[in-house]
Every structure is written in C-alpha cells, then in structure tokens.
Design a protein around this motif. Structure first.
Motif, PDB file in Angstrom:
ATOM      1  N   GLU A 151       1.832   1.504  -3.943  1.00  0.00           N
ATOM      2  CA  GLU A 151       2.836   0.699  -4.643  1.00  0.00           C
ATOM      3  C   GLU A 151       2.238   0.046  -5.883  1.00  0.00           C
ATOM      4  O   GLU A 151       2.843   0.051  -6.954  1.00  0.00           O
ATOM      5  CB  GLU A 151       3.424  -0.381  -3.725  1.00  0.00           C
ATOM      6  CG  GLU A 151       4.292   0.156  -2.615  1.00  0.00           C
ATOM      7  CD  GLU A 151       3.507   0.497  -1.340  1.00  0.00           C
ATOM      8  OE1 GLU A 151       2.254   0.512  -1.362  1.00  0.00           O
ATOM      9  OE2 GLU A 151       4.160   0.767  -0.322  1.00  0.00           O
ATOM     10  N   ASP A 152       1.015  -0.500  -5.730  1.00  0.00           N
ATOM     11  CA  ASP A 152       0.356  -1.140  -6.872  1.00  0.00           C
ATOM     12  C   ASP A 152       0.055  -0.136  -7.975  1.00  0.00           C
ATOM     13  O   ASP A 152       0.260  -0.418  -9.155  1.00  0.00           O
ATOM     14  CB  ASP A 152      -0.929  -1.838  -6.431  1.00  0.00           C
ATOM     15  CG  ASP A 152      -0.677  -3.081  -5.592  1.00  0.00           C
ATOM     16  OD1 ASP A 152       0.460  -3.607  -5.609  1.00  0.00           O
ATOM     17  OD2 ASP A 152      -1.628  -3.534  -4.913  1.00  0.00           O
ATOM     18  N   ASN A 163       3.283   0.820  -9.687  1.00  0.00           N
ATOM     19  CA  ASN A 163       3.700  -0.265 -10.585  1.00  0.00           C
ATOM     20  C   ASN A 163       2.845  -0.303 -11.841  1.00  0.00           C
ATOM     21  O   ASN A 163       3.353  -0.562 -12.936  1.00  0.00           O
ATOM     22  CB  ASN A 163       3.639  -1.607  -9.866  1.00  0.00           C
ATOM     23  CG  ASN A 163       4.704  -1.750  -8.796  1.00  0.00           C
ATOM     24  OD1 ASN A 163       5.721  -1.060  -8.833  1.00  0.00           O
ATOM     25  ND2 ASN A 163       4.470  -2.624  -7.845  1.00  0.00           N
ATOM     26  N   ALA A 202      -6.579   0.087  -4.351  1.00  0.00           N
ATOM     27  CA  ALA A 202      -5.209  -0.391  -4.589  1.00  0.00           C
ATOM     28  C   ALA A 202      -4.222   0.402  -3.744  1.00  0.00           C
ATOM     29  O   ALA A 202      -4.443   1.580  -3.447  1.00  0.00           O
ATOM     30  CB  ALA A 202      -4.863  -0.245  -6.070  1.00  0.00           C
TER      31      ALA A 202
END
Length: 156
Positions: free
Chosen positions: A101-102, A105, A98
């Motif tokens: 950013e993922d 989040n 991943a």
C-alpha cells in the motif's frame, strides 16, 4: 534533454509479485523517469482498494527461500498459504520493507501513471468501484502508445 521513459506490464497478483512493479516504478520516478504501469490479468489485483487478500505461496516458486526444507506435498496442505503469507509479511516488517500500500501510494504521489486493463475488468466481471481512485482504465492500445516510445519496457 528528453525525459527517459519506463513502461512496466504487471501480470501477477500475489503479495511477492506485487513488489517489483511498485519498487521499480517508484525508483525510476524518483530518478526523473516518466513511468507507466499496465496492470493486466492477475496483476489487476494490485489496483484493488484493499490488498489484504494478496497471498504468497511457494508452490510453483522453487526459488523461494524456506526457513526449513519442506516437501511440495506439505506446502499444498490447507492453511500453508496463509501461514507462508503471515511469515512473509512478518519478515518484511522486521526488515523495514515498505508495505505494498505504501509503495503504491508512493507511485501515485510520484505521478506514475497506473492503467488497469479494461478487457480484464470485463472478463472477470470486476466493478470499477473495486479499484483505487486516480487510475485510468484502458486497453493495450492505450499502453502501447507510451510503451512504444519507452526507453525501458519490463514484463512482470
């Protein structure tokens, strides 16, 4: 039964050092831990809206696996850091890792509390609008209230 607590201090702001705090925090949150991350000094870079500026370098990181042996002098040449960053991003993408950013989040969705160090913001002259929403700015005392009662405290 009381909820276990994990406190993480993130001090590094490079692409490769951005992964450990977010991976550990999101995993702990998924396991039911109450999690807080305190981002201080260069770790504050991980809370900026865009993470595209983050790089990876082998300089000062002798454990970094290289596709071929490379003398330190060659690694210091202009453009090598950008090339190594691109190679790392491609390798992560090809392995299904991943993005930062993922993961960030995912931490936000899992209610991981992210605290930016106000002293670092002031020291480096950052603008609060540089950072993602949903974070808290505070000093070490803000974090210590939680960290002092945590079951696990990690420094990265």
């Amino acid at each position: 039964m009381t909820t276990k607590k994990l406190a993480i201090i993130a001090t590094k702001g490079t692409l490769d050092w951005g992964y450990p705090p977010f991976i550990l925090a999101s995993t702990a949150a998924a396991l039911g831990y109450d999690v807080q991350i305190f981002f201080t000094f260069y770790g504050l870079q991980l809370l900026r809206k865009s993470l595209n500026h983050l790089k990876v370098t082998s300089l000062g990181n002798p454990g970094m696996p290289m596709p071929m042996p490379m003398p330190v002098l060659l690694q210091a040449l202009p453009g090598m850091q950008s090339m190594m960053t691109a190679m790392m991003k491609q390798k992560m993408k090809s392995k299904g890792v991943a993005s930062l950013e993922d993961l960030r989040n995912l931490c936000a969705e899992a209610d991981v509390k992210m605290i930016g160090c106000q002293m670092t913001v002031d020291l480096f002259g950052f603008n609060p609008s540089d950072f993602i929403s949903g974070i808290e700015m505070g000093g070490a005392a803000t974090f210590f209230e939680f960290a002092g009662e945590s079951d696990i405290c990690l420094f990265m």
